[in-house]
Design a protein around this motif. Sequence first.
Motif, mmCIF file in Angstrom:
data_model
loop_
_atom_site.group_PDB
_atom_site.id
_atom_site.type_symbol
_atom_site.label_atom_id
_atom_site.label_comp_id
_atom_site.label_asym_id
_atom_site.label_seq_id
_atom_site.Cartn_x
_atom_site.Cartn_y
_atom_site.Cartn_z
ATOM 1 N N ILE A 15 7.117 7.453 20.065
ATOM 2 C CA ILE A 15 7.887 6.214 20.076
ATOM 3 C C ILE A 15 7.272 5.155 19.149
ATOM 4 C CG2 ILE A 15 6.839 5.280 22.210
ATOM 5 C CD1 ILE A 15 10.507 4.977 21.050
ATOM 6 N N THR A 44 6.801 11.010 24.987
ATOM 7 C CA THR A 44 8.098 10.699 25.626
ATOM 8 C C THR A 44 9.109 11.758 25.158
ATOM 9 O OG1 THR A 44 8.448 9.124 23.839
ATOM 10 C CG2 THR A 44 7.824 8.203 25.952
ATOM 11 N N HIS A 61 9.272 8.617 33.162
ATOM 12 C CA HIS A 61 8.687 7.384 32.619
ATOM 13 C C HIS A 61 9.352 6.184 33.272
ATOM 14 C CE1 HIS A 61 6.599 9.752 29.680
ATOM 15 N NE2 HIS A 61 6.206 8.711 28.992
ATOM 16 N N TYR A 67 8.616 -5.240 30.064
ATOM 17 C CA TYR A 67 8.586 -4.497 28.786
ATOM 18 C C TYR A 67 9.626 -5.098 27.828
ATOM 19 C CZ TYR A 67 5.914 -0.398 30.566
ATOM 20 O OH TYR A 67 4.964 0.469 31.058
ATOM 21 N N THR A 70 10.194 -3.105 24.392
ATOM 22 C CA THR A 70 10.930 -1.833 24.551
ATOM 23 C C THR A 70 12.406 -2.121 24.823
ATOM 24 O OG1 THR A 70 8.908 -0.929 25.511
ATOM 25 C CG2 THR A 70 10.890 0.392 25.737
ATOM 26 N N LEU A 210 14.504 11.760 28.475
ATOM 27 C CA LEU A 210 13.905 10.835 27.501
ATOM 28 C C LEU A 210 14.402 11.068 26.079
ATOM 29 C CD1 LEU A 210 10.238 11.005 28.804
ATOM 30 C CD2 LEU A 210 11.643 8.938 28.684
ATOM 31 N N LEU A 214 16.068 7.677 24.780
ATOM 32 C CA LEU A 214 15.216 6.818 23.963
ATOM 33 C C LEU A 214 15.030 7.356 22.542
ATOM 34 C CD1 LEU A 214 13.120 4.451 23.968
ATOM 35 C CD2 LEU A 214 11.429 6.080 24.821
ATOM 36 N N THR A 390 1.030 2.479 27.246
ATOM 37 C CA THR A 390 2.369 2.608 27.824
ATOM 38 C C THR A 390 3.369 2.645 26.667
ATOM 39 O OG1 THR A 390 2.422 0.206 27.897
ATOM 40 C CG2 THR A 390 1.927 1.324 29.973
ATOM 41 N N ILE A 391 4.629 2.869 26.997
ATOM 42 C CA ILE A 391 5.673 2.792 25.978
ATOM 43 C C ILE A 391 5.628 1.406 25.336
ATOM 44 C CG2 ILE A 391 8.156 2.827 25.573
ATOM 45 C CD1 ILE A 391 8.550 4.535 27.961
ATOM 46 N N GLU A 392 5.442 0.385 26.180
ATOM 47 C CA GLU A 392 5.476 -0.992 25.675
ATOM 48 C C GLU A 392 4.356 -1.234 24.663
ATOM 49 O OE1 GLU A 392 7.748 -3.160 25.945
ATOM 50 O OE2 GLU A 392 6.892 -5.169 25.756
#
Length: 413
Positions: A15, A44, A61, A67, A70, A210, A214, A390-392
């Motif tokens: 990501i 992800t 997730h 966030y 994101t 995911l 995403l 994290t994704i963020e």
Amino acid sequence: MDAGQQRVAVVGGGIAGLTAALRLAEHGFKVDLFEAAPALGGRTKSFYDEDLQTWVDNGPHLMVGAYAATQKLLADVEASHHVTWQPNLCLPLWDKQRGFFALKAVAWLPVSLALLWAVAKMPNHGWASVKAMLKIALTMHNRNEKQTVAEWFAQIDAPDILIQDMLNVLCLGVMNEPLHTANAKTFARVLATSFSSQKNAKMGWFNKPLSQALIEPVAKKLRALGVCLALRHTVRNLSELDHDVVVLALPAFARNRLLGIEAEVETQIITNIHLWFAQHIALPSMMVGMLGTYSQWLFQVSAMMKEDGLQHLCVTVSADVSEQTQDECVRLVLAEIESMAGQKLAHPEKTRLIREKRATVLVREQQQLNLPQHVFDAGESPGPGQLPATIELAVISAEKTSALVINATKINA
Ligand SMILES: Cc1cc2nc3c(=O)[nH]c(=O)nc-3n(C[C@H](O)[C@H](O)[C@H](O)COP(=O)(O)OP(=O)(O)OC[C@H]3O[C@@H](n4cnc5c(N)ncnc54)[C@H](O)[C@@H]3O)c2cc1C
């Protein structure tokens, strides 16, 4: 030279890499993205299980309302509707003695008051937990960089029940690390941002696998912007790339391997045990935090994704120190789910254990990198006080690095 004439190589198709490629391509750069795996997504990611004819995420997730980066990314690629949000914060919990209960914040109070009230109402909590929460709020802004979360909570004399029911669950869930090693400054930052408003405090989950929720929406936009997505292409040496700018969107251990840096990078494991049942198991919520068991979180994946057919559950164990085989893990979590659901369970139709050994890079002091002038780092290497892996963090690092590249181009123009 303007952006349009500049060629950028983004290394890594997780990501972070996808976000960096998007922001740079939107700005007019000519971007080539290199991904070692046969598919985009990195951690992800989802894969298609041929036997079950269904998509499987390597791990569920969760998102939180805080966030912001994101959510902006999802909105930019028209995928905001792929996340289902709680109306307001509800953390469903279970233990053997007390059964199901929840930390549930009412919507009509400011979140700080709603949270105190919610804690006071949890079974076996009361004034001691409320007092500890107030002390946490009062001390969260002056944590030193080396303190652990356990040391912080010992200083404020947090009661064991609050640690067990809430703080440990949150620390493992967000930082993928137990209290005695997790960095207090980072955990304090997570608490401060997550509980700063009702909007930030709620949790959300992807309502599609995911890769569809995403990854594909970003990849679609990248293709439309003319980005070249090179899969199965491992970059082994920077000298392979003749681009004007190189963006490394790799977790610190992969970045170091590529740059020939020997420094050790501490990472932590996450185990996910996927179970598919023909029999219906009655559970009170989409997810449950399980206390005092090997299983930490139980997700009702098929309900989250509104899928028909077998009931798909997934048990997540953060910072998993056990080295049990798939059969042993399945036996253990089945017994724990039976005890929780109060129902005898037939063996699941199918099971799958996914143990991601380097699930996250831990929050540690970061060494200074000496990168060539045209190389930029957008990867996962969180330091004390920064967001955990994290994704963020991935999206924010990519956004910041893209802004640096854009600025550097302006200066050199
Ligand atoms: C099981 C699990 C559960 C998680 N749960 C959550 C959660 O609930 N909420 C949350 O916010 N975060 C969660 N995370 C963390 C989150 O997934 C990661 O922080 C995030 O995906 C990191 O993205 P990235 O792009 O930085 O790295 P990655 O996703 O690791 O992407 C890096 C990519 O680079 C590729 N690569 C590596 N070396 C090379 C090379 N030399 N050349 C080319 N390509 C290369 C890799 O194949 C990979 O695709 C979870 C992670 C795991 C594993």
